[in-house]
Structures are given as structure tokens and as C-alpha cells.
Design an enzyme around this catalytic site. Structure first.
Site, short mmCIF file in Angstrom:
data_model
loop_
_atom_site.label_atom_id
_atom_site.label_comp_id
_atom_site.label_asym_id
_atom_site.label_seq_id
_atom_site.Cartn_x
_atom_site.Cartn_y
_atom_site.Cartn_z
N SER A 155 0.89 -1.18 -0.05
CA SER A 155 0.08 -0.12 -0.16
C SER A 155 0.86 1.35 0.04
O SER A 155 2.03 1.19 0.58
CB SER A 155 -0.95 -0.02 1.18
N TYR A 178 -3.09 -0.70 10.37
CA TYR A 178 -3.30 -1.20 9.00
C TYR A 178 -1.82 -0.80 8.42
O TYR A 178 -0.98 -1.44 7.91
CB TYR A 178 -4.31 -0.46 8.16
#
Length: 679
Positions: free
Chosen positions: A556, A569
Site C-alpha cells: 500500500s 493497517y
């Protein structure tokens, strides 16, 4: 357009015969019918031959799979036939006999169907018929079983001369319903479609019944001590442990896809005393050995041998097999022979475990295994009532390296970029994972869709195609045993593994103070620990396989970008990002490339966003959830929303030859988030 009634009857008969494997093998044999239709140019009636074209399958035959030829022109070829030394030239002459647009390409067996004076003709490869055809006393057995209703035809390579031979035999034996072709199969005929089918089935059943009634109870001899089949769980585990290694051996000359089967006839064959002798004799029917090679590689160790012992011995046997095959090629090749196509085995037999078969794709590998199973059935039948005696090795070479066969291979379409590659994609039932699996399959890869939800994984695989292209399996990436099972299922389904996409994930959008230790553990278990477990299990297979490979992490932009309220996350994504670098450094010596992809938020089609993450991120940024994708787009340099397909494109690119020298790379797929620029 209305189907001609003769054609309709031919298609129906072909599909019935081809649907039952005891009648003929996949893509084996051909059927035909003669009839009258209107010449579209003159309006006059014209006599035609409709015959299954080259490469078709009887069980799935349709009108488009038929070659259509003018019967008068085809039969006139007998007047200009230059003799057996030049009979291959007749195949090109078939093109000048085509009617209208001609349909499918005529096969080498077209002459048999056109020259035999019967309205309907079937040429089939039934196991029972080939068992008689490959018996040392096949001619005497044919007369004993069928009397004068079926005539013996000595071995002759398929072609124009065989068509002339059978035509002459039919004319000389008006009482006959068909013939046994030595070393090859059967041909039957009839005045009607129903009669031809009935005669074919009569020959098949007659041979089958004779073998069943008169055959020895143990045609392969007694079981060898220590060679009995392992329990199902043991043999599947051993097969999974051996599969990548054997695939690597079978791919020495060119990459292959594999198939594994442990059906009872295979296990019984490799456990029996006579299997080494029979395996060495090789297959006989051309349809068999063109797909299986002239003989298999057989491991000569008991079922109780350890995996390491098996690998060591297989490596020795493989080298001996390659030397033997090169010698076979050099023994018969001449200046006009095509180049040797590869010296690796297509079939590998492992006592107690089963059979591994290989080909350019999964279907080819699976069919090769099915053909060797046919060969086992043939050997069983021949040994039950006689002695198995396949055609001479020189004849096998003439067919295997036939110029016509080489021309057929040359007509094959160019392989797609990922042909022979085997991919495992985690979290692939939706979103980025599904899009990636779809793209990899579209580019030629075999794909295993792994997901926590097995039903959704199977549904996604079915959308992609048959089980020869994609399968869906359940996989909890946080469970080490489940991860190993996913790797095992992959290598058992397709022979090995080349490409892993670590995509499984979830997301908890919480501030530091609201993030519990349980939240932290869950987030890291799925993504950091999960991708570690998947990479570790996959790397073991990749190293064993010795074919290189790719591991791709869907990380990400958050792995380098510090955004609000997503500490668990983003930290786990940063962990994944560094795994890319660490594994690239460690696995490079094995030819395994490890790269990452850093997407921006993918809203559309995302299981994560649909599960509540989208609503929470929208609240953080003070926008409506339905506008979140547009919000993300507007903060990028390109003002474009990132879609699952964009990440799939990057995954495809990273595992192509264009990136053969790239490892340890992170590819941003974020439409340009300046704060996430790598540096």
C-alpha cells in the site's frame, strides 16, 4: 441455416461414441458420412464426404469440426497416387477436394473414410480393441473372437495407403463389419449411421467380453513387496512434496504444466511385478505415444522410500532417460527429420503414489495422463489373453517425428505471455485479488484462487474458466497448516508453482488510542504474518522446482505514507514492504524475484471497503462514503481513481520477461500521491 440430415446423424453418432471413454480416447479417432447436397455454384446435386477434421474430439464434435470434401475428387486421387514413399503429399491434395469453404482441416485419416465403399465409417481407439491389436497373436485372436465378421489389418502408418488397404479388404470381405488395425485400433462401417455405430460397439464389446471371460486374473503379475499403494492421505502428501521437484525435471528443456492422478489402475500397475518390462516397451497407438512420449520414466523405489530418497533417485533416472531419448532420436533421425523436441519425460510413475503427467498447458498434461491410463488398460488386456507387443520403435519414431505432425505443431498459435506459469493469489474472491487472478489467467497462467470463503473462491474460479484454467480453494493465511495445504493443492492441481500474489488483507480504521492489542494482532496476523507464511511455504516449493519464479506483495502507499487513524493497517503494510526487500535479497540466488505494488485506496469492487473500512475512512476525511473514490482521485497528481484492474496490470507486468532483471522493487499504483513517493 438447417443442418443437413446426414450431418445431424453423424454429429449425434460421434457425440455418443465419444462420450464413453471405453469407445475412444479424448480427441482420438474419427467418423464420417457420405451423402448428397446441392452444389452452390451449379445448383446440381454433388456427392460429399463429411469427416471429423484434424484435432477435433468426437465427444464434443459440432458441424464446424467437420471437413467437407467432394467425393469424386477425393476418390480420383487414387489414380494419381505416387506410392507409399510419397504418400504424405496426398494430405496437401485433400485441400483441392474441399467443397465450398471446406470446414475443418482434413486429417491424415481422410483417405480411409473416403476410399472405403461404405456410407458411414468409424475409426476408433477403444482400449479393448487396441489390446487385441497389440497382442503378439492379434491376427489369430481377431479370427477367434469375431470369425469372418472382423478382418485383421497388419500395422501400417495412418495415411493414403492404409485407406487403400482397408478399401480393398472391405471389397474382398463383403460379410465383414469392420477390421482390427494391428498396433492401432479399429475401423467399422455400415450402410446407415445406426448400423455403423452398432458395428463399432459390437467390435468393442466383443473384444471386451473375450478379455473379461478368458483373461488371466493377474495380467501384470503379483504385487511387489513394498510397492503397494500408500493410504490416500500419505500418497497425496508425498505427491505434493515431490510434485515441484519432478516438474522441475520435466521442464529441463521447456517449462511444463503438470497433472497428478492416483486412480486405482495406475497404483495397481506400478505395484505389480511386470510393470518395469511393460513400461519399457512403451505405448503403441499413435494417439497414445504422441502425447505420452514413447515410454514413461518409472521410479524404481518402493512406496516406503522417503521423499529425499525419491528425489535423489529421480534425478539419476531423469538424466538416464534424457540420454536414452537422445540415443533413440539419433538412432532413427535423418537429414530430413525435424529437430528433437525435447528429451524430458511426459509421464512419471511413482510406486505407491501415482502418476505425474506434463504438457504445454493443463489440458495437455491431463490428457497425456488419460492416454497413459488408456495404455495401461491396453497392456492389461493384451497381457491377460496374450503377450503385449507394441509397434516397432522405428515406427514410433516415424510418427513422432512425422513431417505432417511437425507441420501441425507449427500451425499452433503463439503461446500467451504467461503460458505454463502457475499462480496462487490469496484473498482472490473479490477486489484486487480477483482482478489479478482474472488478468493472469487471461494472459495464459493457471490460477489458484485462495480465499477465506471457499464458496466465493470456487465461484470466482468458475467465472474464469474450467478447472484446467482456475480452481478455487479455502485458505486462512494466518494458519500455517492451512497455508501449506494451499501450496499442496496448487502443486497437485497444476504440477508446481511459479507466481505468488500476497493479496489477502483486512483493514481496521482506528486511532492509536482506539486500537486495541487484539486489533493490532489481527491486522498483523493477516497481512504481515500471513504473507510471511505464504511466502515461506511457496519459497520451499520454488527452490525445490529450480525454475525461478515471482513473489508479489500487494502492499500500500500507506507503507510509506503517514495518514491519520490507521496505525495497525499502515504498520502491517510497512512490514510487508520490507519483507519484499528482505526476500528479494535472500531468494535471488534461486532465480526468484520478489516485488511489491503500492496502491492508493481502491474503493470500487473492494471487499475491505465494503466491509466498513470505506465508511470509516470517509468519516476521517469528512466526505460521503459514495464519494470516497472521487475524493481519493482528486488528491492525486493524475486525478484518477485507482481500480482493481490497475493493480492487476502491475502484477502482470512484474512477472513478464520485460521485468526479468527487476527484484526488490515497489511499484506505486496510486495515480500520483506525492507524499508516498519512494526515496
Amino acid at each position: 441455416m438447417t443442418t443437413h440430415p446426414t450431418v445431424a446423424a453423424l454429429i449425434a453418432r460421434s457425440n455418443r461414441l465419444g462420450a464413453d471413454p471405453k469407445n475412444t480416447n479424448y480427441a482420438g479417432g474419427n467418423t464420417s458420412a457420405k451423402g448428397t447436397d446441392t452444389d452452390p455454384v451449379t445448383g446440381d446435386d454433388v456427392d460429399l464426404l463429411w469427416v471429423k477434421g484434424s484435432g477435433g474430439d468426437l465427444g464434443t464434435l459440432t458441424d464446424s469440426g467437420l471437413a467437407v470434401l467432394r467425393l469424386d475428387r477425393l476418390r480420383a486421387l487414387a489414380d494419381v497416387y505416387p506410392g507409399i514413399e510419397r504418400e504424405d503429399e496426398m494430405v496437401a491434395a485433400f485441400d483441392y477436394c474441399l467443397h465450398g469453404k471446406g470446414g475443418a482441416a482434413p486429417s491424415i485419416d481422410t483417405a480411409m473414410h473416403g476410399l472405403v465403399d461404405a456410407t458411414h465409417v468409424d475409426h476408433l481407439h477403444p482400449d479393448s480393441g487396441i489390446a487385441i491389436a497389440t497382442s503378439v497373436d492379434g491376427e489369430a485372436l481377431t479370427q477367434k473372437i469375431f470369425g469372418d465378421r472382423v478382418v485383421w489389418v497388419p500395422w501400417r502408418r495412418p495415411g493414403f495407403q492404409l485407406g487403400l488397404d482397408i478399401s480393398a479388404i472391405k471389397a474382398a470381405n463383403p460379410q465383414a463389419i469392420g477390421c482390427i488395425l494391428g498396433g492401432h485400433g479399429i475401423t467399422a462401417w455400415g450402410d446407415t449411421s445406426e448400423e455403423a455405430e452398432s458395428h463399432s460397439l459390437e467390435i468393442i464389446a466383443g473384444a471386451e467380453d473375450y478379455i473379461a471371460t478368458n483373461g488371466r486374473p493377474q495380467p501384470f503379475g503379483p504385487e511387489i513387496e513394498g510397492y503397494a499403494a500408500l493410504s490416500e492421505g500419505e500418497r497425496r502428501a508425498k505427491a505434493a512434496a515431490l510434485a515441484p521437484f519432478i516438474r522441475g525435471l520435466a521442464s529441463t528443456d521447456r517449462p511444463q504444466v503438470g497433472h497428478f492422478t492416483d486412480v486405482d489402475p495406475v497404483l495397481e500397475f506400478v505395484a505389480a511385478q511386470e510393470h518395469p518390462r511393460l513400461a519399457e516397451l512403451g505405448t503403441s497407438c499413435p494417439d497414445h505415444f504422441l502425447r505420452t512420449k514413447v515410454k514413461p520414466l518409472v521410479l524404481d523405489l518402493p512406496a516406503t522410500a522417503t521423499v529425499d530418497e525419491c528425489k535423489s533417485r529421480l534425478a539419476e533416472l531423469h538424466e538416464a532417460y534424457r540420454t536414452d531419448y537422445r540415443t533413440y532420436y539419433e538412432r532413427y533421425a535423418d537429414a530430413d527429420s525435424p529437430a528433437m523436441r525435447g528429451a524430458d519425460p511426459a509421464i512419471v510413475l511413482v510406486p505407491g503414489v501415482g502418476m505425474f503427467s506434463y504438457g504445454k498447458d493443463k489440458q495437455t498434461a491431463r490428457v497425456a495422463g488419460e492416454f497413459y491410463l488408456n495404455a495401461i488398460n491396453v497392456m492389461r488386456g493384451a497381457e491377460a489373453v496374450s503377450t503385449y507387443a507394441p509397434i516397432d520403435e522405428s515406427e514410433k519414431f516415424r510418427i513422432e517425428y512425422w513431417a505432417l505432425e511437425e507441420a501441425k505443431l507449427a500451425r499452433m498459435p503463439k503461446p500467451r505471455p504467461l503460458a505454463t506459469r502457475i499462480a496462487l493469489v490469496t484473498g482472490a474472491a473479490s477486489g484486487i485479488g480477483k482482478a489479478t487472478a482474472v488478468r493472469l489467467a487471461a494472459e495464459g497462467a493457471c490460477v489458484v484462487i485462495a480465499d477465506l470463503d471457499a464458496a466465493k473462491a470456487r465461484a470466482a474460479a468458475e467465472e474464469i474458466g474450467s478447472s484446467d484454467v482456475a480452481i478455487g480453494i479455502a485458505a486462512d493465511v494466518t494458519d500455517e497448516a492451512a497455508v501449506q495445504n494451499a501450496i499442496d493443492e496448487t502443486v497437485l492441481a497444476f504440477g508446481g508453482i511459479d507466481l505468488v500474489v500476497n493479496n489477502a488483507g483486512l483493514s481496521l480504521s482506528k486511532s492509536l488510542l482506539d486500537t486495541t492489542s487484539a486489533d493490532w494482532d489481527l491486522q498483523h496476523n493477516v497481512m504481515a504474518r500471513g504473507s510471511f507464511l505464504v511466502s515461506k511455504a511457496a519459497a520451499r516449493a520454488l527452490i525445490d522446482q529450480k525454475m525461478g519464479g515471482d513473489i508479489i506483495y500487494v502492499s500500500s502507499k500507506n507503507s510509506v505514507f503517514a495518514g491519520p487513524n490507521n496505525i495497525a493497517y499502515s504498520a502491517s503494510k510497512a512490514d510487508q514492504a520490507h519483507q519484499v526487500r528482505l526476500l528479494a535479497a535472500e531468494l535471488g540466488e534461486h532465480g526468484v524475484k520478489v516485488n511489491g505494488i503500492n496502491p492508493d485506496g481502491v474503493v470500487r469492487g473492494s471487499g475491505i471497503f465494503a466491509g466498513g473500512w470505506g465508511a470509516r475512512r470517509a468519516a476521517v476525511y469528512g466526505v460521503d462514503e459514495e464519494n470516497l473514490g472521487e475524493f481519493y482521485a482528486q488528491r492525486t497528481l493524475l486525478k484518477r481513481e485507482v481500480l482493481p484492474e490497475n493493480i492487476a496490470n502491475a502484477a502482470f507486468a512484474l512477472c513478464t520477461s520485460d521485468f526479468s532483471h527487476t527484484t526488490g522493487l515497489h511499484v506505486p499504483v496510486d495515480a500520483g500521491v506525492a507524499a508516498a513517493f519512494l526515496r
